[in-house]
Scaffold this active site. Structure first.
Site, PDB file in Angstrom:
ATOM      1  N   CYS A   1      -2.963   0.197   9.728  1.00  0.00           N
ATOM      2  CA  CYS A   1      -3.954  -0.850   9.358  1.00  0.00           C
ATOM      3  C   CYS A   1      -5.207  -1.453  10.314  1.00  0.00           C
ATOM      4  O   CYS A   1      -6.282  -1.618  10.006  1.00  0.00           O
ATOM      5  CB  CYS A   1      -3.080  -2.115   8.931  1.00  0.00           C
ATOM      6  SG  CYS A   1      -1.716  -1.898   8.160  1.00  0.00           S
TER       7      CYS A   1
ATOM      8  N   HIS B   1       0.707  -1.099  -0.137  1.00  0.00           N
ATOM      9  CA  HIS B   1       0.016   0.111  -0.062  1.00  0.00           C
ATOM     10  C   HIS B   1       0.998   1.250   0.114  1.00  0.00           C
ATOM     11  O   HIS B   1       2.109   1.315   0.537  1.00  0.00           O
ATOM     12  CB  HIS B   1      -0.877   0.057   1.383  1.00  0.00           C
ATOM     13  CG  HIS B   1      -2.154  -1.080   1.199  1.00  0.00           C
ATOM     14  ND1 HIS B   1      -2.214  -1.735   2.423  1.00  0.00           N
ATOM     15  CD2 HIS B   1      -3.047  -1.141   0.362  1.00  0.00           C
ATOM     16  CE1 HIS B   1      -3.585  -2.366   2.194  1.00  0.00           C
ATOM     17  NE2 HIS B   1      -3.757  -2.180   0.743  1.00  0.00           N
TER      18      HIS B   1
HETATM   19  C1  CIR Z   1      -3.739  -7.635   3.265  1.00  0.00           C
HETATM   20  O1  CIR Z   1      -2.838  -8.075   2.524  1.00  0.00           O
HETATM   21  O2  CIR Z   1      -4.778  -7.190   2.974  1.00  0.00           O
HETATM   22  C2  CIR Z   1      -3.656  -7.939   4.688  1.00  0.00           C
HETATM   23  N1  CIR Z   1      -3.046  -9.036   4.965  1.00  0.00           N
HETATM   24  C3  CIR Z   1      -2.920  -6.668   5.358  1.00  0.00           C
HETATM   25  C4  CIR Z   1      -3.387  -5.286   5.038  1.00  0.00           C
HETATM   26  C5  CIR Z   1      -2.786  -4.197   5.774  1.00  0.00           C
HETATM   27  N2  CIR Z   1      -3.616  -2.923   5.564  1.00  0.00           N
HETATM   28  C6  CIR Z   1      -2.933  -1.840   5.641  1.00  0.00           C
HETATM   29  O3  CIR Z   1      -1.833  -1.667   5.179  1.00  0.00           O
HETATM   30  N3  CIR Z   1      -3.880  -0.761   5.663  1.00  0.00           N
END
Ligand code: CIR
Length: 259
Positions: free
Chosen positions: A254, A167
């Site tokens: 997150c 991201h």
């Molecule tokens: C994913 O790959 O969607 C999750 N394992 C991690 C999400 C992390 N979210 C973020 O950076 N906002």
């Protein structure tokens, strides 16, 4: 009010299924109990700085649903339901609507079938909301979000997330109204012209996903050089352990929605 001044946060407890969460390195399996403990410590840390924390129950059908930042965006004057770009995460947003309705009267939604945006690609700064194009966020999704942001009175700027990272905010976070912490590739892209940019020390790129809330900056405890660097600039840093969560390619922003 500054864009990092918050009174509320929404979190979701991880379920057992979190061990099946999406991750780049499949050899790293997170341990449920440790993720749970790190999540609880994160919630407590937010409470200690005076945030009212609402913790939603686990959703076993959605292994990544503890990462509530991705299916929605929140602002003082409204929320936006997004369309996460990973198929296993797309329907998490429906599970957020009820929780958001308790706090927001204005809830907008990205609706187009071919529009995808993850909240992890959205970096809110005082004048601009950056939307990073990534494997999860496509151009149509970014354009649709820019229109929704305009409805709430925010100006969007579409940028490119560096290759190889999940991201936009995996590589950047807001440290102060005019200061960004970013990895070298993102800093060198010039996208943050006009900001003071603090570059993460070599080997500590993952520290770039830090989280400023009010007068505290939460930073992964495993990044001592980044912590020292930020402190040397007079910033109030509070290290938090997120090593197990990091196995799921996640960091500090997150795990909450904030407003
Ligand atoms: C994913 O790959 O969607 C999750 N394992 C991690 C999400 C992390 N979210 C973020 O950076 N906002």
């Amino acid at each position: 009010m500054r864009v990092f001044d918050f009174t509320h946060a929404l979190l979701r407890t991880p379920g057992w299924s979190v061990v099946n969460g999406l991750r780049d390195d499949a050899s790293q399996t997170p341990r449920y109990e440790v993720v749970l403990a790190q999540h609880a410590a994160y919630a407590d840390a937010l409470r200690t700085i005076g945030i009212a924390v609402d913790v939603l129950p686990p959703l076993e059908d959605f292994p990544d649903s503890m990462f509530v930042e991705d299916p929605a965006l929140t602002f003082p004057n409204g929320a936006i339901l997004l369309r996460p770009g990973a198929p296993s995460r797309l329907h998490e947003r429906e599970e957020m609507r009820g929780a958001l309705e308790k706090h927001f009267t204005k809830i907008l939604a990205i609706e187009g079938e071919d529009e995808f945006v993850d909240g992890g690609d959205i970096l809110v700064t005082p004048k601009t909301v950056f939307i990073g194009l990534s494997k999860r966020t496509n151009r149509k999704g970014a354009d649709a979000l820019a229109r929704k942001l305009a409805e709430l009175g925010y100006t969007a700027r579409i940028a490119q997330t560096p290759a190889g990272i999940l991201h936009f905010k995996t590589a950047s976070s807001l440290m102060a109204e005019d200061t960004i912490l970013a990895t070298k590739p993102l800093a060198e892209s010039g996208v943050f012209a006009g900001f003071d940019v603090i570059v993460t020390p070599p080997g500590e790129e993952a520290a770039a996903n830090a989280l400023r809330m009010n007068d505290t900056i939460f930073v992964g405890a495993h990044y001592p050089r980044t912590i020292d660097l930020l402190r040397s600039k007079g910033l109030n840093v509070r290290p938090l352990t997120v090593s197990e969560v990091a196995k799921l390619d996640a960091g500090l922003s997150c795990m909450s929605l904030r407003w």
